[in-house]
Design a protein around this motif. Structure first.
Motif, PDB file in Angstrom:
ATOM      1  N   GLN B  77       0.813  -1.219   0.000  1.00  0.00           N
ATOM      2  CA  GLN B  77       0.000   0.000   0.000  1.00  0.00           C
ATOM      3  C   GLN B  77       0.848   1.271   0.000  1.00  0.00           C
ATOM      4  O   GLN B  77       0.521   2.218  -0.724  1.00  0.00           O
ATOM      5  N   PRO B  78       1.940   1.332   0.770  1.00  0.00           N
ATOM      6  CA  PRO B  78       2.790   2.532   0.661  1.00  0.00           C
ATOM      7  C   PRO B  78       3.334   2.744  -0.751  1.00  0.00           C
ATOM      8  O   PRO B  78       3.446   3.879  -1.217  1.00  0.00           O
ATOM      9  N   THR B  79       3.672   1.642  -1.426  1.00  0.00           N
ATOM     10  CA  THR B  79       4.167   1.769  -2.805  1.00  0.00           C
ATOM     11  C   THR B  79       3.054   2.260  -3.728  1.00  0.00           C
ATOM     12  O   THR B  79       3.282   3.094  -4.614  1.00  0.00           O
ATOM     13  N   VAL B  80       1.841   1.743  -3.512  1.00  0.00           N
ATOM     14  CA  VAL B  80       0.695   2.238  -4.281  1.00  0.00           C
ATOM     15  C   VAL B  80       0.549   3.744  -4.068  1.00  0.00           C
ATOM     16  O   VAL B  80       0.405   4.514  -5.023  1.00  0.00           O
ATOM     17  N   SER B  81       0.593   4.178  -2.818  1.00  0.00           N
ATOM     18  CA  SER B  81       0.452   5.608  -2.505  1.00  0.00           C
ATOM     19  C   SER B  81       1.552   6.424  -3.189  1.00  0.00           C
ATOM     20  O   SER B  81       1.291   7.516  -3.714  1.00  0.00           O
ATOM     21  N   HIS B  82       2.757   5.900  -3.153  1.00  0.00           N
ATOM     22  CA  HIS B  82       3.875   6.586  -3.785  1.00  0.00           C
ATOM     23  C   HIS B  82       3.624   6.782  -5.285  1.00  0.00           C
ATOM     24  O   HIS B  82       3.808   7.878  -5.825  1.00  0.00           O
ATOM     25  N   HIS B  83       3.171   5.733  -5.954  1.00  0.00           N
ATOM     26  CA  HIS B  83       2.938   5.825  -7.397  1.00  0.00           C
ATOM     27  C   HIS B  83       1.762   6.759  -7.706  1.00  0.00           C
ATOM     28  O   HIS B  83       1.800   7.508  -8.677  1.00  0.00           O
ATOM     29  N   LEU B  84       0.721   6.702  -6.889  1.00  0.00           N
ATOM     30  CA  LEU B  84      -0.418   7.601  -7.114  1.00  0.00           C
ATOM     31  C   LEU B  84       0.018   9.060  -6.964  1.00  0.00           C
ATOM     32  O   LEU B  84      -0.418   9.930  -7.714  1.00  0.00           O
ATOM     33  N   LYS B  85       0.914   9.292  -6.014  1.00  0.00           N
ATOM     34  CA  LYS B  85       1.433  10.652  -5.837  1.00  0.00           C
ATOM     35  C   LYS B  85       2.214  11.103  -7.078  1.00  0.00           C
ATOM     36  O   LYS B  85       2.097  12.256  -7.517  1.00  0.00           O
ATOM     37  N   LYS B  86       3.010  10.193  -7.625  1.00  0.00           N
ATOM     38  CA  LYS B  86       3.767  10.516  -8.839  1.00  0.00           C
ATOM     39  C   LYS B  86       2.818  10.876  -9.987  1.00  0.00           C
ATOM     40  O   LYS B  86       3.073  11.813 -10.756  1.00  0.00           O
ATOM     41  N   LEU B  87       1.739  10.104 -10.114  1.00  0.00           N
ATOM     42  CA  LEU B  87       0.767  10.380 -11.180  1.00  0.00           C
ATOM     43  C   LEU B  87       0.101  11.741 -10.959  1.00  0.00           C
ATOM     44  O   LEU B  87      -0.183  12.467 -11.898  1.00  0.00           O
ATOM     45  N   ARG B  88      -0.130  12.061  -9.696  1.00  0.00           N
ATOM     46  CA  ARG B  88      -0.738  13.351  -9.368  1.00  0.00           C
ATOM     47  C   ARG B  88       0.238  14.480  -9.698  1.00  0.00           C
ATOM     48  O   ARG B  88      -0.134  15.494 -10.288  1.00  0.00           O
ATOM     49  N   GLU B  89       1.500  14.295  -9.338  1.00  0.00           N
ATOM     50  CA  GLU B  89       2.507  15.329  -9.590  1.00  0.00           C
ATOM     51  C   GLU B  89       2.718  15.556 -11.096  1.00  0.00           C
ATOM     52  O   GLU B  89       3.091  16.648 -11.504  1.00  0.00           O
ATOM     53  N   ALA B  90       2.462  14.517 -11.878  1.00  0.00           N
ATOM     54  CA  ALA B  90       2.589  14.664 -13.335  1.00  0.00           C
ATOM     55  C   ALA B  90       1.348  15.299 -13.943  1.00  0.00           C
ATOM     56  O   ALA B  90       1.300  15.521 -15.152  1.00  0.00           O
ATOM     57  N   GLY B  91       0.348  15.587 -13.107  1.00  0.00           N
ATOM     58  CA  GLY B  91      -0.860  16.234 -13.612  1.00  0.00           C
ATOM     59  C   GLY B  91      -1.874  15.267 -14.185  1.00  0.00           C
ATOM     60  O   GLY B  91      -2.861  15.689 -14.786  1.00  0.00           O
ATOM     61  N   LEU B  92      -1.653  13.953 -14.008  1.00  0.00           N
ATOM     62  CA  LEU B  92      -2.552  12.960 -14.607  1.00  0.00           C
ATOM     63  C   LEU B  92      -3.730  12.616 -13.707  1.00  0.00           C
ATOM     64  O   LEU B  92      -4.791  12.240 -14.180  1.00  0.00           O
ATOM     65  N   LEU B  93      -3.516  12.707 -12.410  1.00  0.00           N
ATOM     66  CA  LEU B  93      -4.603  12.452 -11.460  1.00  0.00           C
ATOM     67  C   LEU B  93      -4.784  13.674 -10.565  1.00  0.00           C
ATOM     68  O   LEU B  93      -3.833  14.422 -10.331  1.00  0.00           O
ATOM     69  N   THR B  94      -6.002  13.858 -10.090  1.00  0.00           N
ATOM     70  CA  THR B  94      -6.243  14.821  -9.023  1.00  0.00           C
ATOM     71  C   THR B  94      -6.607  14.021  -7.778  1.00  0.00           C
ATOM     72  O   THR B  94      -6.929  12.835  -7.863  1.00  0.00           O
ATOM     73  N   SER B  95      -6.544  14.659  -6.637  1.00  0.00           N
ATOM     74  CA  SER B  95      -6.826  13.923  -5.407  1.00  0.00           C
ATOM     75  C   SER B  95      -7.666  14.762  -4.457  1.00  0.00           C
ATOM     76  O   SER B  95      -7.660  15.997  -4.521  1.00  0.00           O
ATOM     77  N   GLU B  96      -8.375  14.069  -3.604  1.00  0.00           N
ATOM     78  CA  GLU B  96      -9.173  14.741  -2.572  1.00  0.00           C
ATOM     79  C   GLU B  96      -9.236  13.834  -1.351  1.00  0.00           C
ATOM     80  O   GLU B  96      -9.571  12.648  -1.478  1.00  0.00           O
ATOM     81  N   ARG B  97      -8.921  14.386  -0.196  1.00  0.00           N
ATOM     82  CA  ARG B  97      -9.046  13.600   1.031  1.00  0.00           C
ATOM     83  C   ARG B  97     -10.490  13.667   1.521  1.00  0.00           C
ATOM     84  O   ARG B  97     -11.081  14.742   1.618  1.00  0.00           O
ATOM     85  N   ARG B  98     -11.075  12.494   1.813  1.00  0.00           N
ATOM     86  CA  ARG B  98     -12.398  12.440   2.434  1.00  0.00           C
ATOM     87  C   ARG B  98     -12.317  11.422   3.555  1.00  0.00           C
ATOM     88  O   ARG B  98     -12.189  10.226   3.302  1.00  0.00           O
ATOM     89  N   THR B 100     -10.844   9.083   6.070  1.00  0.00           N
ATOM     90  CA  THR B 100      -9.572   8.380   6.227  1.00  0.00           C
ATOM     91  C   THR B 100      -8.753   8.343   4.945  1.00  0.00           C
ATOM     92  O   THR B 100      -7.526   8.284   4.992  1.00  0.00           O
ATOM     93  N   TRP B 101      -9.435   8.406   3.804  1.00  0.00           N
ATOM     94  CA  TRP B 101      -8.767   8.066   2.556  1.00  0.00           C
ATOM     95  C   TRP B 101      -8.626   9.252   1.605  1.00  0.00           C
ATOM     96  O   TRP B 101      -9.428  10.166   1.619  1.00  0.00           O
ATOM     97  N   VAL B 102      -7.591   9.167   0.777  1.00  0.00           N
ATOM     98  CA  VAL B 102      -7.432  10.096  -0.329  1.00  0.00           C
ATOM     99  C   VAL B 102      -7.992   9.431  -1.584  1.00  0.00           C
ATOM    100  O   VAL B 102      -7.628   8.288  -1.890  1.00  0.00           O
ATOM    101  N   TYR B 103      -8.888  10.117  -2.250  1.00  0.00           N
ATOM    102  CA  TYR B 103      -9.493   9.593  -3.477  1.00  0.00           C
ATOM    103  C   TYR B 103      -8.845  10.234  -4.694  1.00  0.00           C
ATOM    104  O   TYR B 103      -8.599  11.434  -4.708  1.00  0.00           O
ATOM    105  N   TYR B 104      -8.582   9.413  -5.680  1.00  0.00           N
ATOM    106  CA  TYR B 104      -7.925   9.873  -6.906  1.00  0.00           C
ATOM    107  C   TYR B 104      -8.873   9.746  -8.085  1.00  0.00           C
ATOM    108  O   TYR B 104      -9.630   8.775  -8.164  1.00  0.00           O
ATOM    109  N   ARG B 105      -8.808  10.708  -8.977  1.00  0.00           N
ATOM    110  CA  ARG B 105      -9.535  10.580 -10.247  1.00  0.00           C
ATOM    111  C   ARG B 105      -8.678  11.140 -11.376  1.00  0.00           C
ATOM    112  O   ARG B 105      -7.749  11.910 -11.142  1.00  0.00           O
ATOM    113  N   VAL B 106      -9.021  10.721 -12.575  1.00  0.00           N
ATOM    114  CA  VAL B 106      -8.263  11.209 -13.734  1.00  0.00           C
ATOM    115  C   VAL B 106      -8.516  12.700 -13.880  1.00  0.00           C
ATOM    116  O   VAL B 106      -9.657  13.150 -13.837  1.00  0.00           O
ATOM    117  N   ALA B 107      -7.470  13.474 -14.025  1.00  0.00           N
ATOM    118  CA  ALA B 107      -7.602  14.913 -14.185  1.00  0.00           C
ATOM    119  C   ALA B 107      -8.419  15.213 -15.440  1.00  0.00           C
ATOM    120  O   ALA B 107      -8.193  14.624 -16.488  1.00  0.00           O
TER     121      ALA B 107
END
Lengths: 121, 121
Positions: B77-98, B100-107
């Motif tokens: 799960q930490p590795t998943v989080s790391h990769h999701l963060k990379k995708l977010r930093e590249a502008g491909l995903l956006t995120s929102e905390r709700r 306990t969890w951070v939700y990701y969607r395609v930008a």
């Protein structure tokens, strides 16, 4: 993209017929195998110099270019050759030697195939 | 892709509004700046695990997913989080905390923007 498909040259060097490999990214989660194949193509375009070279070949008159056509990307000719080889190994370009030079062109259907991964048109 | 654009959530984390950045790759040779921007997106998808995660989010019900929805990509799960963060930093995903969890969607417009790079439709 008509320039990409003109001139039915005999080509060589498309080691990985990478596209079309996979359904649209939005259709369902990719399997490990699909991700491996598609990631190889994306990775090949994930370097700024390689991407410039790819756009240079893809937009060049006649749909093909050789190292002799490339002079202004800020890297040496051996480095250009190295990157073109990487693009060829990823299945994005095909190559053909004619006389002194190796000519590169966008592998047929590659752009359409990659576009399809990115969703319905 | 209707699932991608439903629910006008307030989003955060799209550090790099990467798409649409550039003309089709076939139109003319990219400048260094264009190549830098577009290569960042391609590179983010150039890793098999990241690409699986991206397709998982892009195809998930409701157009979004959180780490809690992801269990079968063979990494922690930490590795998943790391990769999701990379995708977010590249502008491909956006995120929102709700909660306990951070939700990701395609930008929004990212897939269409990347598709446009790959040629006329």
């Amino acid at each position: 993209m008509s320039n990409v498909e003109s001139l039915p040259l005999s080509v060589s060097g498309g080691e990985a017929a990478a596209a079309p490999c996979c359904p649209p990214l939005t259709e369902r989660p990719y399997s490990a195998e699909e991700a491996e194949t598609a990631a190889r193509m994306f990775k090949a375009l994930g370097d700024p110099v390689r991407l410039r070279l790819f756009s240079l070949v893809a937009s060049h008159a006649g749909g093909e270019a050789c190292v002799c056509d490339i002079s202004d990307v800020g890297v040496s000719q051996p480095t250009v050759s190295h990157h073109l080889k990487k693009l060829r190994e990823a299945g994005l370009l095909t190559s053909e030697r004619r006389g002194t030079w190796v000519y590169y062109r966008v592998a047929p259907s590659v752009l359409a195939g990659m576009g399809r991964l990115l969703g319905p048109r």
